[in-house]
Design an enzyme around this catalytic site. Structure first.
Site, PDB file in Angstrom:
ATOM      1  N   LYS A 174       0.850  -1.195   0.000  1.00  0.00           N
ATOM      2  CA  LYS A 174       0.000   0.000   0.000  1.00  0.00           C
ATOM      3  C   LYS A 174       0.883   1.242   0.000  1.00  0.00           C
ATOM      4  O   LYS A 174       1.520   1.567   0.994  1.00  0.00           O
ATOM      5  CB  LYS A 174      -0.908   0.040   1.243  1.00  0.00           C
ATOM      6  CG  LYS A 174      -2.006   1.082   1.075  1.00  0.00           C
ATOM      7  CD  LYS A 174      -2.462   1.731   2.359  1.00  0.00           C
ATOM      8  CE  LYS A 174      -1.819   3.040   2.679  1.00  0.00           C
ATOM      9  NZ  LYS A 174      -2.021   4.154   1.742  1.00  0.00           N
ATOM     10  N   GLY A 227       7.012   5.648   7.686  1.00  0.00           N
ATOM     11  CA  GLY A 227       6.111   6.792   7.744  1.00  0.00           C
ATOM     12  C   GLY A 227       6.314   7.526   9.064  1.00  0.00           C
ATOM     13  O   GLY A 227       7.375   7.439   9.689  1.00  0.00           O
ATOM     14  N   SER A 228       5.289   8.217   9.491  1.00  0.00           N
ATOM     15  CA  SER A 228       5.418   9.039  10.701  1.00  0.00           C
ATOM     16  C   SER A 228       5.411   8.161  11.956  1.00  0.00           C
ATOM     17  O   SER A 228       4.827   7.069  11.973  1.00  0.00           O
ATOM     18  CB  SER A 228       4.251  10.026  10.765  1.00  0.00           C
ATOM     19  OG  SER A 228       3.026   9.306  10.825  1.00  0.00           O
ATOM     20  N   CYS A 283      13.533  11.861   5.784  1.00  0.00           N
ATOM     21  CA  CYS A 283      13.557  11.475   7.193  1.00  0.00           C
ATOM     22  C   CYS A 283      14.913  11.787   7.805  1.00  0.00           C
ATOM     23  O   CYS A 283      15.031  12.023   9.001  1.00  0.00           O
ATOM     24  CB  CYS A 283      13.245   9.989   7.326  1.00  0.00           C
ATOM     25  SG  CYS A 283      14.259   8.974   6.256  1.00  0.00           S
ATOM     26  N   GLU A 384       9.173  16.976  14.238  1.00  0.00           N
ATOM     27  CA  GLU A 384       9.590  16.876  12.836  1.00  0.00           C
ATOM     28  C   GLU A 384       8.749  17.842  11.995  1.00  0.00           C
ATOM     29  O   GLU A 384       7.522  17.805  12.057  1.00  0.00           O
ATOM     30  CB  GLU A 384       9.384  15.443  12.345  1.00  0.00           C
ATOM     31  CG  GLU A 384       9.977  15.198  10.989  1.00  0.00           C
ATOM     32  CD  GLU A 384       9.738  13.775  10.502  1.00  0.00           C
ATOM     33  OE1 GLU A 384       8.600  13.298  10.625  1.00  0.00           O
ATOM     34  OE2 GLU A 384      10.691  13.152   9.989  1.00  0.00           O
TER      35      GLU A 384
HETATM   36  P1  NAP Z   1       2.302   8.775   7.273  1.00  0.00           P
HETATM   37  O1  NAP Z   1       1.254   9.809   7.256  1.00  0.00           O
HETATM   38  O2  NAP Z   1       2.628   8.108   8.552  1.00  0.00           O
HETATM   39  O3  NAP Z   1       1.862   7.682   6.166  1.00  0.00           O
HETATM   40  C1  NAP Z   1       2.686   6.608   5.822  1.00  0.00           C
HETATM   41  C2  NAP Z   1       1.844   5.505   5.220  1.00  0.00           C
HETATM   42  O4  NAP Z   1       0.964   4.973   6.225  1.00  0.00           O
HETATM   43  C3  NAP Z   1       0.937   5.964   4.076  1.00  0.00           C
HETATM   44  O5  NAP Z   1       0.856   4.952   3.109  1.00  0.00           O
HETATM   45  C4  NAP Z   1      -0.393   6.159   4.778  1.00  0.00           C
HETATM   46  O6  NAP Z   1      -1.507   6.086   3.928  1.00  0.00           O
HETATM   47  C5  NAP Z   1      -0.368   4.982   5.744  1.00  0.00           C
HETATM   48  N1  NAP Z   1      -1.300   5.103   6.867  1.00  0.00           N
HETATM   49  C6  NAP Z   1      -1.807   6.235   7.410  1.00  0.00           C
HETATM   50  N2  NAP Z   1      -2.659   5.918   8.432  1.00  0.00           N
HETATM   51  C7  NAP Z   1      -2.686   4.573   8.512  1.00  0.00           C
HETATM   52  C8  NAP Z   1      -3.391   3.648   9.361  1.00  0.00           C
HETATM   53  N3  NAP Z   1      -4.194   4.052  10.320  1.00  0.00           N
HETATM   54  N4  NAP Z   1      -3.187   2.329   9.162  1.00  0.00           N
HETATM   55  C9  NAP Z   1      -2.354   1.892   8.196  1.00  0.00           C
HETATM   56  N5  NAP Z   1      -1.679   2.728   7.358  1.00  0.00           N
HETATM   57  C10 NAP Z   1      -1.825   4.047   7.524  1.00  0.00           C
HETATM   58  O7  NAP Z   1       3.687   9.349   6.699  1.00  0.00           O
HETATM   59  P2  NAP Z   1       3.930  10.228   5.411  1.00  0.00           P
HETATM   60  O8  NAP Z   1       3.429  11.609   5.659  1.00  0.00           O
HETATM   61  O9  NAP Z   1       3.473   9.506   4.197  1.00  0.00           O
HETATM   62  O10 NAP Z   1       5.535  10.239   5.335  1.00  0.00           O
HETATM   63  C11 NAP Z   1       6.331  11.138   6.039  1.00  0.00           C
HETATM   64  C12 NAP Z   1       6.912  10.471   7.268  1.00  0.00           C
HETATM   65  O11 NAP Z   1       7.674   9.335   6.885  1.00  0.00           O
HETATM   66  C13 NAP Z   1       7.882  11.365   8.014  1.00  0.00           C
HETATM   67  O12 NAP Z   1       7.625  11.257   9.398  1.00  0.00           O
HETATM   68  C14 NAP Z   1       9.242  10.772   7.684  1.00  0.00           C
HETATM   69  O13 NAP Z   1      10.252  11.030   8.638  1.00  0.00           O
HETATM   70  C15 NAP Z   1       8.909   9.327   7.586  1.00  0.00           C
HETATM   71  N6  NAP Z   1       9.946   8.612   6.839  1.00  0.00           N
HETATM   72  C16 NAP Z   1      10.828   7.831   7.534  1.00  0.00           C
HETATM   73  C17 NAP Z   1      11.852   7.166   6.866  1.00  0.00           C
HETATM   74  C18 NAP Z   1      12.841   6.314   7.614  1.00  0.00           C
HETATM   75  O14 NAP Z   1      13.479   5.470   6.992  1.00  0.00           O
HETATM   76  N7  NAP Z   1      12.998   6.502   8.910  1.00  0.00           N
HETATM   77  C19 NAP Z   1      11.968   7.301   5.484  1.00  0.00           C
HETATM   78  C20 NAP Z   1      11.050   8.120   4.810  1.00  0.00           C
HETATM   79  C21 NAP Z   1      10.035   8.758   5.494  1.00  0.00           C
HETATM   80  P3  NAP Z   1      -2.181   7.432   3.347  1.00  0.00           P
HETATM   81  O15 NAP Z   1      -1.189   8.040   2.443  1.00  0.00           O
HETATM   82  O16 NAP Z   1      -3.376   6.911   2.639  1.00  0.00           O
HETATM   83  O17 NAP Z   1      -2.513   8.296   4.520  1.00  0.00           O
END
Ligand code: NAP
Length: 492
Positions: A174, A227-228, A283, A384
């Site tokens: 997904k 993700g977050s 990130c 962040e």
């Molecule tokens: P996000 O809002 O947490 O979303 C990540 C993924 O999770 C998306 O596919 C999202 O779908 C899905 N998701 C959201 N709510 C969910 C739920 N309740 N159940 C299951 N899946 C769910 O993060 P983002 O805004 O896309 O990405 C930015 C974040 O990623 C930042 O915090 C960044 O630091 C982090 N990141 C970390 C790394 C690492 O390696 N540490 C690398 C890259 C990014 P939807 O899009 O449909 O909401």
């Protein structure tokens, strides 16, 4: 209008919800890339069932044969590098140079995992019992759920899909809802490379519905999430109910420590690249510059000069150095944090708002921003932002710099600029982060080197490198006794 569909059981399907999400170019919102059809829970269940049905055959396919498909996928990615990079820039906004780098990184990871399929060795272990032995086998989990963010919409899916396939798992993937185009194209290339029906399924849909179904479905035996931290920790609680393996790479608040003895120009260039490159949407982006003693004034003067010199513009323009925020919501978040910084008493010394100028009118462009006199209690020092915003934190000593650097819930990346061996060694020993850099930016990584964080950033084994397959395999231990002898008394 281009329609982005999901891929379930070897077919591009119509999502059953009838709902769509418009996909816009963040550098120019009048440019409509297409519409994604949004899947429902029922669609996600079909994908999980397809992956479940395909598992046995894929698991029993010899690992090098699985690797061969990955090799072909890597070749296709290489052949389509420019096309993928252009699509990535159009959808996510990063500059074309950054996009080419991302596609190359993704290709390298797929290539690396292909090689790993010839190295999936277990271990032979002599037994305590005469003429007996034991050995270990690495086995796949079954269906794995891969949930990814928008900021590296090709590289992150690739660095989860490739090791999952190499290890013999089947996949329900997904992607983030706002980057469906790159997800579709990536899956198309894996399919063209020969991934069999049902082995790789793509489900486009909201996290709350489709993501939640993947996380909670009993047939999904492991979940890898990037993700977050907010979403990741909630997900961790859900999967814990079923006791299945969970891997999460989440947020960062990455510090650089600038020592008075450093090469100032190098420190400025690399800190700026880490803070403002990719619009701060990494990130591993640098968000805190902890500046020690007398170097503060010249460092600040030069970093402001550097920040002001960046050329903002649509990523497709080869001369652009910084692209837009990914969408309206992220753009508003970054602007909100600029207000929070001011309200909390930090001194704004550069940027601080929406960027204006020719070619920026229809995009989500924000100015590279620097706040001075940021203190550890301020929200811009702790949370962040995910935008091109750097906080300068002034300290008097290396010891104080380490306290400030580690006073943070996240632990992804970090960096030090110094030419003193002992200071650098002490920094490496004391810094609380999964990755650290010496005299280089907090960002970046290589396909054959483990990647990931500690504290509120990371859960589970590291992705990529020698650890890439750790999360995707279980260890089975086999005890073998061909002697036919009854066991009596002591083992010896
Ligand atoms: P996000 O809002 O947490 O979303 C990540 C993924 O999770 C998306 O596919 C999202 O779908 C899905 N998701 C959201 N709510 C969910 C739920 N309740 N159940 C299951 N899946 C769910 O993060 P983002 O805004 O896309 O990405 C930015 C974040 O990623 C930042 O915090 C960044 O630091 C982090 N990141 C970390 C790394 C690492 O390696 N540490 C690398 C890259 C990014 P939807 O899009 O449909 O909401």
């Amino acid at each position: 209008m281009t329609i982005f569909k999901s891929f379930i059981n070897g077919e591009w399907i119509e999502a059953s919800s009838g709902r769509t999400l418009r996909n816009l170019n963040p550098a120019d919102t009048t440019d409509i890339i297409g519409e994604a059809q949004l899947c429902t829970r029922e669609d996600a269940r079909r994908a999980i069932e397809a992956a479940y049905a395909a598992f046995k055959e894929w698991k029993n396919t010899p690992a090098p044969a699985r690797g061969r498909i990955l090799t072909l996928a890597a070749r296709l990615m290489e052949q389509h590098k420019e096309e993928l990079a252009q699509l990535l820039t159009r959808e996510e906004g990063k500059t074309i140079g950054e996009a080419r780098g991302e596609v190359q990184r993704a290709t390298n990871v797929v290539e690396f995992c292909a090689g790993e399929t010839r190295r999936m060795n277990g271990e032979y272990i002599p037994s305590e019992l005469r003429d007996n032995y034991a050995y270990t086998i690495k086995e796949p989990h079954g269906v794995v759920g891969l949930i990814t963010p928008w900021n590296f919409p090709i590289a992150i899916p690739a660095w989860k899909i490739a090791p999952a396939l190499a290890a013999g798992n089947t996949i329900v993937f997904k992607p983030a809802s706002n980057t469906p185009a790159t997800a579709v194209r990536l899956v198309e290339l894996f399919v063209e490379a020969g991934v069999p029906k049902g082995v790789l399924n793509l489900v486009i849909g909201s996290g709350g519905e489709v993501g939640d179904e993947i996380v909670n479905h009993p047939a999904v035996r492991a979940v890898s999430f990037t993700g977050s931290s907010e979403i990741g920790f909630k997900m961790y609680q859900e999967v814990a109910k079923r006791g299945i393996p969970f891997q999460a790479e989440m947020g960062g608040k990455n510090p650089v420590v600038i020592m008075p003895d450093c090469d100032l120009d190098l420190a400025v260039e690399h800190t700026a690249a880490g803070a403002f490159g990719s619009t701060g949407q990494r990130c591993t982006a640098t968000s805190r510059a902890i500046v020690v003693g007398s170097i503060a004034e010249p460092f600040i003067e030069k970093i402001v000069e550097r920040a002001k010199a960046y050329r903002l513009g649509p990523g497709v323009d080869e001369s652009s150095e910084i692209g837009p925020s990914v969408d309206e919501s992220q753009f508003n978040t970054v602007l909100k944090y600029m207000d929070i910084g001011r309200e909390d008493g930090a001194t704004l010394i550069c940027g601080g708002g929406r960027a204006s100028g020719e070619g920026l009118e229809n995009g989500y462009f924000v100015e590279p921003t620097v706040f001075d006199h940021v203190t550890p209690d301020m929200r811009i020092a702790r949370e962040e932002i995910f935008g091109p915003v750097l906080g300068i934190m002034r300290v008097d000593s290396f010891e104080e710099a380490m306290e400030v650097a580690n006073d943070c819930e996240y632990g992804l990346s970090s960096s030090i600029f110094s030419n003193d061996y002992n200071t650098i060694t002490q920094f490496i020993n004391e810094i609380e982060s999964g990755m650290t850099h010496v005299n280089s930016p907090t960002t970046g990584g290589e396909a054959h080197i483990p990647f990931g964080g500690i504290k509120a950033t990371g859960i589970g084994p590291r992705e990529q490198g020698s650890t890439a397959l750790d999360f995707y395999t279980e260890l089975k231990v086999v005890y073998v006794d061909h002697t036919g002898r009854k066991r009596e008394g002591n083992l010896y």
